[in-house]
Design an enzyme around this catalytic site. Sequence first.
Site, PDB file in Angstrom:
ATOM      1  N   GLU A  23     -24.720 -64.989  48.491  1.00  0.00           N
ATOM      2  CA  GLU A  23     -23.614 -64.123  48.107  1.00  0.00           C
ATOM      3  C   GLU A  23     -22.688 -64.968  47.242  1.00  0.00           C
ATOM      4  OE1 GLU A  23     -23.725 -65.796  50.976  1.00  0.00           O
ATOM      5  OE2 GLU A  23     -21.904 -66.963  50.610  1.00  0.00           O
ATOM      6  N   LYS A  35     -19.568 -77.227  46.060  1.00  0.00           N
ATOM      7  CA  LYS A  35     -20.592 -76.294  46.538  1.00  0.00           C
ATOM      8  C   LYS A  35     -22.006 -76.849  46.363  1.00  0.00           C
ATOM      9  CE  LYS A  35     -18.036 -72.305  47.222  1.00  0.00           C
ATOM     10  NZ  LYS A  35     -16.806 -72.390  46.407  1.00  0.00           N
ATOM     11  N   SER A  68     -11.376 -80.031  45.221  1.00  0.00           N
ATOM     12  CA  SER A  68     -12.671 -79.384  45.459  1.00  0.00           C
ATOM     13  C   SER A  68     -13.410 -78.978  44.190  1.00  0.00           C
ATOM     14  CB  SER A  68     -12.479 -78.166  46.357  1.00  0.00           C
ATOM     15  OG  SER A  68     -11.516 -77.282  45.803  1.00  0.00           O
TER      16      SER A  68
HETATM   17  C1  LIG Z   1     -15.546 -71.937  46.827  1.00  0.00           C
HETATM   18  C2  LIG Z   1     -14.477 -72.899  46.537  1.00  0.00           C
HETATM   19  C3  LIG Z   1     -13.479 -73.222  47.494  1.00  0.00           C
HETATM   20  C4  LIG Z   1     -13.368 -72.547  48.827  1.00  0.00           C
HETATM   21  O1  LIG Z   1     -14.453 -72.716  49.677  1.00  0.00           O
HETATM   22  P1  LIG Z   1     -14.385 -73.605  50.998  1.00  0.00           P
HETATM   23  O2  LIG Z   1     -15.621 -73.206  51.720  1.00  0.00           O
HETATM   24  O3  LIG Z   1     -13.150 -73.257  51.728  1.00  0.00           O
HETATM   25  O4  LIG Z   1     -14.407 -75.020  50.564  1.00  0.00           O
HETATM   26  C5  LIG Z   1     -12.551 -74.184  47.165  1.00  0.00           C
HETATM   27  N1  LIG Z   1     -12.564 -74.798  45.963  1.00  0.00           N
HETATM   28  C6  LIG Z   1     -13.486 -74.509  45.026  1.00  0.00           C
HETATM   29  C7  LIG Z   1     -13.426 -75.230  43.724  1.00  0.00           C
HETATM   30  C8  LIG Z   1     -14.472 -73.557  45.270  1.00  0.00           C
HETATM   31  O5  LIG Z   1     -15.382 -73.277  44.328  1.00  0.00           O
END
Ligand SMILES: *Cc1c(COP(=O)(O)O)cnc(C)c1O
Length: 401
Positions: free
Chosen positions: A126, A104, A387
Site C-alpha cells: 500500500e 523506507k 527520515s
Molecule cells: C513514510 C515516511 C515517514 C513516516 O513513516 P514512519 O513509519 O513513521 O517512519 C516519515 N518520513 C518519511 C520521509 C517518509 O517517507
Amino acid sequence: MRDVSLWREPVPPDGTMGEPRARGRFGEYGGRYAPESLVEACREVAEAFRESWADPGFRGALARLLAVHAGRPTPLTPAGRLSEALGVRLYLKREDLTHTGSHKINNVLGQALLAARMGRRRLIAETGAGQHGVATATAAALLGLEATVFMGERDIERQALNVFRMRMLGAEVVPVTTSSRTLKDATSEAMRHWVGATGDSHYCIGSVVGPDPYPWMVRELQRVIGDEARGQCAAELRTGVPDYVVACVGGGSNAAGTFAGFADTPARLVGVEAEGGAGASRGRLGVLHGCRSLFLQDDDGQITQPHSIAAGLDYPGVGPEHAHLRDLGRARYVTVTDDEAVGAAVRLARTEGIVPALESAHALAWVIRAAGDGDLPAGSTVLMTLSGRGDKDVSTLKELL
Ligand SMILES: *Cc1c(COP(=O)(O)O)cnc(C)c1O
C-alpha cells in the site's frame, strides 16, 4: 541536574524493544486481528522472518544490499550553525541520503529478500504519498519480483511523480476508489487482495503497523538506523550516548528503528507527531488493519481522517509498540503543527544546506521549539533522524513560500 520529570525513571528493565510477547503483544497492544487465511499467512511470515533473522547468511545478504544498493551506512551530520543558534548540540542521522531518498528502503529490501527466500514471486504494497510504493517497486526490480501497489485515487492525483516512478520501475499501480480514497483505504484494499494471493505473494507493509509480525519485523529491519547511529554517537560524543533521541512518527517505523538502538541507554526518546495525525498523543484504543493500537476515532469508534501537510504522517493511528512505550513512560510523544514543520524545513535548508522531507521537518520543529522554551535544556546533545529528503515536497512548499 536537568529536569527529567517528564520521563519515569529509571529506564524500564531489559526487554524493552526486544521481541514482543506471545501473539505479537506489546503490553496490551499489537496482536493479529485478521481473517483466518491471513492469520495463517502472517504465521508463515513470522516463522520465516524469525528463522532468517537468526541466519547470518540472510543478515549478510541484507547488509550487502543495504551497502551496495541503498548507500549505507548513512552519515551522522553535526548541524553546526543551527546548533549554535539553538544552544544545543544537534546531530542528524541522514536517511535522506539513502537510495530512493528515505528510510523506507531499509524495510523493503529486507522484506523483498524474505519474500524471495519464501518462494514468493510478487510483492503487494500500500502507499500514501508513494514513498513506500517507490521503495517496494525498487526492491522488486532489484530482486526480479513483481510489484502490485495499491494507492488511493486522491493520492494518485496528488503524487503524479511517484506514480510515474513506480510504473517506470515496472510496478502495477492499482487505484483505490473506496471511502476517502487515501492511505487507510489503500491499506484495507491491499490486505483484502492478499487474502486471495497468499500462495504466491508477500504483503510488504511500509511501517510498524498491521498484524503480527509486521510491527516487530519492520522495527527490526529499521533498527539499522539506531544501531549505526549508536556507533556513530559513541565515536562522536564525549558521553557516548546523546541526551535526547528524536524522530518523527507516522506509523512509527523510522522512530522505532532509531529508538531500538538506544532503548537500553539513558537517552530520552521523543516521537514527534503531526498535530492532525497524532495517534500516540490523542488516539484511543481500537483495532485497525489487523492490529490493536491507538487510533483517531469519533465517538462511535469510526476512524477519522487525519490531516497533515506531510503525507507520510497522514496515518490515523500509530504502531502498537509506540503505544506501549508511551504507557511505560519510556518514550514521550509530542505534536507540531503544519506551520511549525514548514518553518523548520526552511530553517534547515538555510542553515545547513539540507532540504528535508516535511515528515522529518516535524521532528526538527519540536527540537527548535523545545530548545526555545527550555524543554530541551541548554547544552543537551540531540540525535535526530532525518527520515527523508524534501524533493517530493517541492510542489507543496512552492505554494506556501
Ligand atoms: C513514510 C515516511 C515517514 C513516516 O513513516 P514512519 O513509519 O513513521 O517512519 C516519515 N518520513 C518519511 C520521509 C517518509 O517517507
